[in-house]
Every structure is written in C-alpha cells, then in structure tokens.
Design a protein around this motif. Structure first.
Motif, short mmCIF file in Angstrom:
data_model
loop_
_atom_site.label_atom_id
_atom_site.label_comp_id
_atom_site.label_asym_id
_atom_site.label_seq_id
_atom_site.Cartn_x
_atom_site.Cartn_y
_atom_site.Cartn_z
N GLY A 26 0.81 -1.20 0.00
CA GLY A 26 0.00 0.00 0.00
C GLY A 26 0.85 1.25 0.00
N SER A 27 0.23 2.33 0.42
CA SER A 27 0.88 3.63 0.42
C SER A 27 1.70 3.80 1.69
CB SER A 27 -0.16 4.74 0.31
OG SER A 27 0.45 6.01 0.34
N ILE A 28 2.97 3.43 1.61
CA ILE A 28 3.85 3.49 2.77
C ILE A 28 5.01 4.43 2.46
CG2 ILE A 28 5.30 2.21 4.37
CD1 ILE A 28 3.68 -0.30 3.60
N PHE A 29 5.13 5.50 3.24
CA PHE A 29 6.24 6.43 3.04
C PHE A 29 7.47 5.97 3.83
CE2 PHE A 29 8.55 10.20 2.30
CZ PHE A 29 9.08 10.63 3.50
N ALA A 30 7.25 5.56 5.07
CA ALA A 30 8.37 5.14 5.92
C ALA A 30 7.89 4.14 6.95
CB ALA A 30 9.01 6.33 6.61
N ILE A 31 8.70 3.12 7.19
CA ILE A 31 8.41 2.14 8.23
C ILE A 31 9.47 2.27 9.31
CG2 ILE A 31 8.17 -0.29 8.80
CD1 ILE A 31 7.37 -0.82 5.92
N PHE A 32 9.05 2.43 10.55
CA PHE A 32 9.99 2.54 11.66
C PHE A 32 10.19 1.19 12.33
CE2 PHE A 32 10.21 6.75 10.68
CZ PHE A 32 9.02 7.43 10.82
N THR A 33 9.12 0.56 12.73
CA THR A 33 9.22 -0.77 13.31
C THR A 33 8.13 -1.67 12.74
OG1 THR A 33 7.79 -0.29 15.20
CG2 THR A 33 10.13 0.11 15.52
N MET A 34 8.43 -2.95 12.73
CA MET A 34 7.42 -3.97 12.46
C MET A 34 7.48 -4.97 13.60
SD MET A 34 7.64 -4.56 8.33
CE MET A 34 5.99 -5.29 8.25
N GLY A 35 6.36 -5.59 13.86
CA GLY A 35 6.37 -6.50 14.99
C GLY A 35 5.14 -7.38 15.05
N TRP A 36 5.11 -8.15 16.11
CA TRP A 36 4.00 -9.07 16.37
C TRP A 36 3.45 -8.85 17.77
CZ3 TRP A 36 2.11 -12.18 12.58
CH2 TRP A 36 2.91 -12.34 11.45
N TYR A 37 2.14 -8.82 17.85
CA TYR A 37 1.44 -8.77 19.11
C TYR A 37 0.53 -10.00 19.18
CZ TYR A 37 2.79 -3.89 19.87
OH TYR A 37 3.50 -2.72 20.08
N ARG A 38 0.07 -10.32 20.37
CA ARG A 38 -0.87 -11.43 20.50
C ARG A 38 -1.92 -11.10 21.55
NH1 ARG A 38 3.15 -15.99 23.24
NH2 ARG A 38 3.29 -15.03 25.31
N GLN A 39 -3.06 -11.74 21.37
CA GLN A 39 -4.15 -11.56 22.32
C GLN A 39 -4.82 -12.90 22.58
OE1 GLN A 39 -7.06 -8.59 21.22
NE2 GLN A 39 -7.71 -8.34 23.35
N ALA A 40 -4.74 -13.32 23.82
CA ALA A 40 -5.40 -14.55 24.25
C ALA A 40 -6.80 -14.21 24.76
CB ALA A 40 -4.59 -15.22 25.34
N PRO A 41 -7.71 -15.18 24.77
CA PRO A 41 -9.07 -14.92 25.25
C PRO A 41 -9.07 -14.34 26.67
CG PRO A 41 -8.98 -17.03 24.16
CD PRO A 41 -7.56 -16.55 24.27
N GLY A 42 -9.79 -13.24 26.83
CA GLY A 42 -9.90 -12.62 28.14
C GLY A 42 -8.71 -11.80 28.58
N LYS A 43 -7.73 -11.65 27.69
CA LYS A 43 -6.52 -10.90 28.05
C LYS A 43 -6.32 -9.74 27.10
CE LYS A 43 -4.02 -14.72 30.23
NZ LYS A 43 -2.71 -15.45 30.28
N GLN A 44 -5.49 -8.80 27.53
CA GLN A 44 -5.17 -7.66 26.68
C GLN A 44 -4.14 -8.05 25.62
OE1 GLN A 44 -3.87 -4.51 29.38
NE2 GLN A 44 -5.95 -3.66 29.42
N ARG A 45 -4.15 -7.29 24.53
CA ARG A 45 -3.16 -7.51 23.50
C ARG A 45 -1.79 -7.14 24.06
NH1 ARG A 45 -4.34 -5.45 17.45
NH2 ARG A 45 -6.26 -6.57 18.02
N GLU A 46 -0.79 -7.97 23.78
CA GLU A 46 0.55 -7.73 24.30
C GLU A 46 1.59 -7.85 23.20
OE1 GLU A 46 1.65 -10.66 27.20
OE2 GLU A 46 1.43 -12.34 25.82
N LEU A 47 2.68 -7.12 23.39
CA LEU A 47 3.80 -7.21 22.45
C LEU A 47 4.48 -8.56 22.60
CD1 LEU A 47 5.85 -5.86 20.45
CD2 LEU A 47 7.13 -5.19 22.50
N VAL A 48 4.75 -9.18 21.46
CA VAL A 48 5.54 -10.41 21.44
C VAL A 48 6.98 -10.08 21.05
CG1 VAL A 48 5.84 -12.69 20.40
CG2 VAL A 48 3.53 -11.80 20.84
N ALA A 49 7.14 -9.40 19.92
CA ALA A 49 8.47 -9.04 19.45
C ALA A 49 8.34 -7.92 18.43
CB ALA A 49 9.18 -10.24 18.82
N SER A 50 9.37 -7.09 18.35
CA SER A 50 9.41 -6.03 17.35
C SER A 50 10.83 -5.87 16.84
CB SER A 50 8.90 -4.71 17.93
OG SER A 50 9.76 -4.25 18.96
N ILE A 51 10.94 -5.25 15.66
CA ILE A 51 12.24 -5.05 15.04
C ILE A 51 12.24 -3.73 14.30
CG2 ILE A 51 11.55 -6.43 13.02
CD1 ILE A 51 14.51 -7.36 12.86
N THR A 52 13.31 -2.95 14.47
CA THR A 52 13.41 -1.67 13.79
C THR A 52 14.00 -1.85 12.39
OG1 THR A 52 15.66 -1.22 14.54
CG2 THR A 52 13.86 -0.60 16.03
#
Length: 121
Positions: A26-52
């Motif tokens: 898509g229309s992307i000018f700049a990417i700073f970080t990409m990463g993965w988050y996860r959300q288990a049932p009944g829990k908040q979304r949390e960071l798993v890993a990210s990379i700059t």
C-alpha cells in the motif's frame, strides 16, 4: 492505505514450531518498526516481538530464547519463528507496522487481521 497480510498460523503440539509471516503493501512512506502482538481470550493484546529498520529487536520476556523475529526491509515483510511452543502461547497473533503513509502525516500503527496459533496436544 496500508495492508498487512499474515500467514502461518495453525495448530501445533507443545514443543513444536511455527513460522508466521507478514507482508505489508500500500501507500507506505516510511516504516519505523514492524512487529507481532498477541491476544489470548480474556486478556489484553501484548507485544511479542518487534524489530526496527536498523535491525534492533525487542522481545517479551516470556518468549526470549524461543522466538526469533526477522525482517526484509526491501520487501516490507516480517517473520516470527516460534520454537518450543507452549500452551500459554495460544492466542491470535497480529502483525503490526509503525510508520508513516506520507511525509506530512504523523507516524501511526497499522494492523493485520490476525492469525490463530493454538498449542495443544
């Protein structure tokens, strides 16, 4: 408009491995970080890993030593290799991109649709 498409989720036994992939388009000018988050049932979304863009990584304590994040800046893709999976890793995993769609727009977060990872015997 930024589109993130994930693949690689599924059902795996405890101790097994899975590899998640995410491609940004898509229309992307700049990417700073990409990463993965996860959300288990009944829990908040949390960071798993990210990379700059420069390759610096950040991992949740619960996955250090088991998960590895990697990125291809030329292809705007990010991957998460998950080894020694545990039942507590079961969740919907979301790809995240933190970047700009135009030079005059502030950085924002963009999300994939999510992919289910289930660790069960």
């Amino acid at each position: 408009q930024v589109h993130l498409v994930e693949s690689g989720g599924g059902l795996v036994q405890p101790g097994g491995s899975l590899r998640l992939s995410c491609a940004a388009s898509g229309s992307i000018f700049a990417i700073f970080t990409m990463g993965w988050y996860r959300q288990a049932p009944g829990k908040q979304r949390e960071l798993v890993a990210s990379i700059t863009t420069g390759g610096s990584t950040n991992y949740a304590d619960s996955v250090k030593g088991r998960f590895t994040i990697s990125r291809d800046n030329d292809k705007n893709t990010v991957a998460l290799q998950m080894n020694s999976l545990k039942s507590e890793d079961t969740a919907v995993y979301y790809c995240n991109l933190h970047g700009q769609v135009a030079v005059f727009r502030p950085p924002d977060d963009y999300w994939g649709q999510g992919t289910q990872v289930t660790v069960s015997s």
